[in-house]
Scaffold this motif. Structure first.
Motif, PDB file in Angstrom:
ATOM      1  N   GLY A   1       0.819  -1.212   0.000  1.00 36.13           N
ATOM      2  CA  GLY A   1       0.000   0.000   0.000  1.00 36.13           C
ATOM      3  C   GLY A   1       0.851   1.260   0.000  1.00 36.13           C
ATOM      4  N   LYS A   2       1.897   1.239   0.833  1.00 38.43           N
ATOM      5  CA  LYS A   2       2.780   2.411   0.921  1.00 38.43           C
ATOM      6  C   LYS A   2       3.435   2.672  -0.445  1.00 38.43           C
ATOM      7  N   ASN A   3       3.946   1.611  -1.061  1.00 40.23           N
ATOM      8  CA  ASN A   3       4.629   1.775  -2.360  1.00 40.23           C
ATOM      9  C   ASN A   3       3.686   2.281  -3.451  1.00 40.23           C
ATOM     10  N   LEU A   4       2.472   1.748  -3.474  1.00 42.82           N
ATOM     11  CA  LEU A   4       1.526   2.183  -4.523  1.00 42.82           C
ATOM     12  C   LEU A   4       1.128   3.640  -4.309  1.00 42.82           C
ATOM     13  N   ARG A   5       0.872   4.014  -3.050  1.00 42.66           N
ATOM     14  CA  ARG A   5       0.461   5.412  -2.765  1.00 42.66           C
ATOM     15  C   ARG A   5       1.601   6.378  -3.059  1.00 42.66           C
ATOM     16  N   GLN A   6       2.845   5.932  -2.832  1.00 41.69           N
ATOM     17  CA  GLN A   6       4.000   6.792  -3.168  1.00 41.69           C
ATOM     18  C   GLN A   6       4.070   7.073  -4.665  1.00 41.69           C
ATOM     19  N   GLN A   7       3.478   6.156  -5.446  1.00 40.85           N
ATOM     20  CA  GLN A   7       3.446   6.372  -6.901  1.00 40.85           C
ATOM     21  C   GLN A   7       2.216   7.185  -7.310  1.00 40.85           C
ATOM     22  N   GLN A   8       1.558   7.790  -6.318  1.00 38.07           N
ATOM     23  CA  GLN A   8       0.366   8.641  -6.543  1.00 38.07           C
ATOM     24  C   GLN A   8      -0.811   7.847  -7.100  1.00 38.07           C
ATOM     25  N   ILE A   9      -0.834   6.550  -6.832  1.00 36.52           N
ATOM     26  CA  ILE A   9      -1.983   5.746  -7.294  1.00 36.52           C
ATOM     27  C   ILE A   9      -3.110   5.886  -6.268  1.00 36.52           C
ATOM     28  N   HIS A  10      -4.341   6.043  -6.753  1.00 39.16           N
ATOM     29  CA  HIS A  10      -5.506   6.108  -5.859  1.00 39.16           C
ATOM     30  C   HIS A  10      -5.820   4.680  -5.393  1.00 39.16           C
ATOM     31  N   VAL A  11      -5.464   4.398  -4.135  1.00 41.41           N
ATOM     32  CA  VAL A  11      -5.662   3.052  -3.571  1.00 41.41           C
ATOM     33  C   VAL A  11      -6.781   3.113  -2.537  1.00 41.41           C
ATOM     34  N   GLU A  12      -7.747   2.204  -2.655  1.00 37.68           N
ATOM     35  CA  GLU A  12      -8.819   2.093  -1.666  1.00 37.68           C
ATOM     36  C   GLU A  12      -8.876   0.654  -1.164  1.00 37.68           C
ATOM     37  N   SER A  13      -8.905   0.511   0.155  1.00 36.35           N
ATOM     38  CA  SER A  13      -9.028  -0.829   0.742  1.00 36.35           C
ATOM     39  C   SER A  13     -10.240  -0.829   1.653  1.00 36.35           C
ATOM     40  N   LEU A  14     -11.068  -1.858   1.547  1.00 37.79           N
ATOM     41  CA  LEU A  14     -12.291  -1.882   2.354  1.00 37.79           C
ATOM     42  C   LEU A  14     -11.997  -2.272   3.803  1.00 37.79           C
ATOM     43  N   ALA A  15     -10.855  -2.941   4.004  1.00 36.43           N
ATOM     44  CA  ALA A  15     -10.415  -3.241   5.379  1.00 36.43           C
ATOM     45  C   ALA A  15      -8.902  -3.169   5.416  1.00 36.43           C
ATOM     46  N   SER A  16      -8.374  -2.511   6.444  1.00 38.07           N
ATOM     47  CA  SER A  16      -6.915  -2.439   6.605  1.00 38.07           C
ATOM     48  C   SER A  16      -6.534  -3.125   7.903  1.00 38.07           C
ATOM     49  N   ILE A  17      -5.629  -4.072   7.768  1.00 34.68           N
ATOM     50  CA  ILE A  17      -5.205  -4.865   8.933  1.00 34.68           C
ATOM     51  C   ILE A  17      -3.798  -4.419   9.330  1.00 34.68           C
ATOM     52  N   ALA A  18      -3.641  -4.005  10.576  1.00 37.66           N
ATOM     53  CA  ALA A  18      -2.341  -3.505  11.039  1.00 37.66           C
ATOM     54  C   ALA A  18      -1.436  -4.632  11.486  1.00 37.66           C
ATOM     55  N   SER A  19      -2.029  -5.716  11.988  1.00 36.75           N
ATOM     56  CA  SER A  19      -1.195  -6.814  12.494  1.00 36.75           C
ATOM     57  C   SER A  19      -2.017  -8.092  12.604  1.00 36.75           C
ATOM     58  N   LEU A  20      -1.302  -9.208  12.428  1.00 30.59           N
ATOM     59  CA  LEU A  20      -1.921 -10.522  12.671  1.00 30.59           C
ATOM     60  C   LEU A  20      -1.103 -11.258  13.737  1.00 30.59           C
ATOM     61  N   ASP A  21      -0.291 -10.497  14.462  1.00 32.31           N
ATOM     62  CA  ASP A  21       0.584 -11.104  15.480  1.00 32.31           C
ATOM     63  C   ASP A  21      -0.238 -11.684  16.626  1.00 32.31           C
ATOM     64  N   ASN A  22       0.351 -12.665  17.275  1.00 26.39           N
ATOM     65  CA  ASN A  22      -0.258 -13.307  18.458  1.00 26.39           C
ATOM     66  C   ASN A  22      -1.667 -13.824  18.174  1.00 26.39           C
ATOM     67  N   ASN A  23      -1.848 -14.287  16.922  1.00 28.31           N
ATOM     68  CA  ASN A  23      -3.123 -14.880  16.554  1.00 28.31           C
ATOM     69  C   ASN A  23      -4.306 -13.908  16.733  1.00 28.31           C
ATOM     70  N   THR A  24      -4.013 -12.624  16.600  1.00 31.37           N
ATOM     71  CA  THR A  24      -5.050 -11.603  16.820  1.00 31.37           C
ATOM     72  C   THR A  24      -5.125 -10.688  15.603  1.00 31.37           C
ATOM     73  N   ILE A  25      -6.331 -10.430  15.133  1.00 30.22           N
ATOM     74  CA  ILE A  25      -6.522  -9.515  13.998  1.00 30.22           C
ATOM     75  C   ILE A  25      -6.647  -8.101  14.563  1.00 30.22           C
ATOM     76  N   THR A  26      -5.629  -7.275  14.287  1.00 30.62           N
ATOM     77  CA  THR A  26      -5.666  -5.889  14.760  1.00 30.62           C
ATOM     78  C   THR A  26      -5.879  -4.971  13.561  1.00 30.62           C
ATOM     79  N   LEU A  27      -6.935  -4.171  13.626  1.00 25.82           N
ATOM     80  CA  LEU A  27      -7.254  -3.284  12.505  1.00 25.82           C
ATOM     81  C   LEU A  27      -6.387  -2.046  12.520  1.00 25.82           C
ATOM     82  N   ALA A  28      -6.124  -1.522  11.320  1.00 27.60           N
ATOM     83  CA  ALA A  28      -5.458  -0.221  11.226  1.00 27.60           C
ATOM     84  C   ALA A  28      -6.493   0.853  11.532  1.00 27.60           C
ATOM     85  N   GLN A  29      -6.060   1.928  12.160  1.00 31.48           N
ATOM     86  CA  GLN A  29      -7.004   3.007  12.531  1.00 31.48           C
ATOM     87  C   GLN A  29      -6.752   4.236  11.688  1.00 31.48           C
TER      88      GLN A  29
END
Ligand code: 5GP
Length: 195
Positions: free
Chosen positions: A167-195
């Motif tokens: 996502g970071k690389n595509l946005r740096q190229q000025q591409i309009h990126v939309e994600s319906l869900a952003s996940i910040a981490s899957l560590d410790n068997n836990t789904i943590t959402l990006a805020q």
């Protein structure tokens, strides 16, 4: 900017499973079993985020992107083209555009291909796919679109794993990126959402 779609977040929380190596399993509604009503809900959300008049066609990559792209194509009355992971014997070689994509989940490099017949010079295309991880599939599609001398107007993903660099690389190229869900981490068997 993070813009999580609440109905999708609820399903990911209920049905998503964390696998080793930062992989999210959502086989019950994205990658194996499909729920058409829910797919249409997500397509409607993409349709709010990408103005339909801004693109002529939708492009995706087989296999898991196809269902999502078709739903949006149905809603917007636009053709859907999918990049193929095997060179079809029926494709006219003189029309074939190819590029290489490294698969994060399979740990292999694949050639993907597209016929010039279906993405033409000057066409405006929107890319839709299931996951954005390191962005290799997305970069491969961008390469094919550029080879076709078409214009990429944006990229829509069902799930972005923002702990990987795509996502970071595509946005740096000025591409309009939309994600319906952003996940910040899957560590410790836990789904943590990006805020
Ligand atoms: P990328 O090219 O962005 O590294 O990876 C995108 C592709 O890898 C997606 O099209 C998807 O098929 C697959 N993928 C990447 N991460 C995941 C994941 O966590 N779960 C699933 N099910 N597929 C993934």
């Amino acid at each position: 900017m993070v813009n999580n779609f609440p109905p999708l977040i609820a399903r990911i929380k209920q049905e998503g499973k964390c696998l080793a190596g930062g992989v999210l399993k959502v086989d019950s509604f994205v990658n194996h079993q499909l729920d058409p009503d829910f797919l249409m809900l997500m397509a409607e959300e993409f349709n709010h985020r990408f103005v339909p008049q801004s693109y002529d066609k939708i492009i995706t990559i087989e296999a898991s992107g196809i269902a999502h792209a078709v739903m949006l194509g149905y809603l917007t009355n636009k053709k859907v083209v999918f990049a193929k992971k095997k060179k079809p014997s029926t494709m006219d070689q003189s029309h074939m555009l190819t590029t290489e994509v490294y698969s994060f989940t399979k740990n292999i490099t694949q050639h993907i291909c597209l016929s010039r017949e279906f993405i033409r010079a000057g066409e405006r295309v929107l890319f839709i796919d299931d996951f954005l991880a390191n962005g290799k599939a997305a970069q491969g599609i961008l390469d094919l679109v550029q080879q076709a001398q078409a214009t990429l107007v944006g990229m829509g993903f069902i799930i972005e794993k923002s702990f990987q660099d795509g996502g970071k690389n595509l946005r740096q190229q000025q591409i309009h990126v939309e994600s319906l869900a952003s996940i910040a981490s899957l560590d410790n068997n836990t789904i943590t959402l990006a805020q």
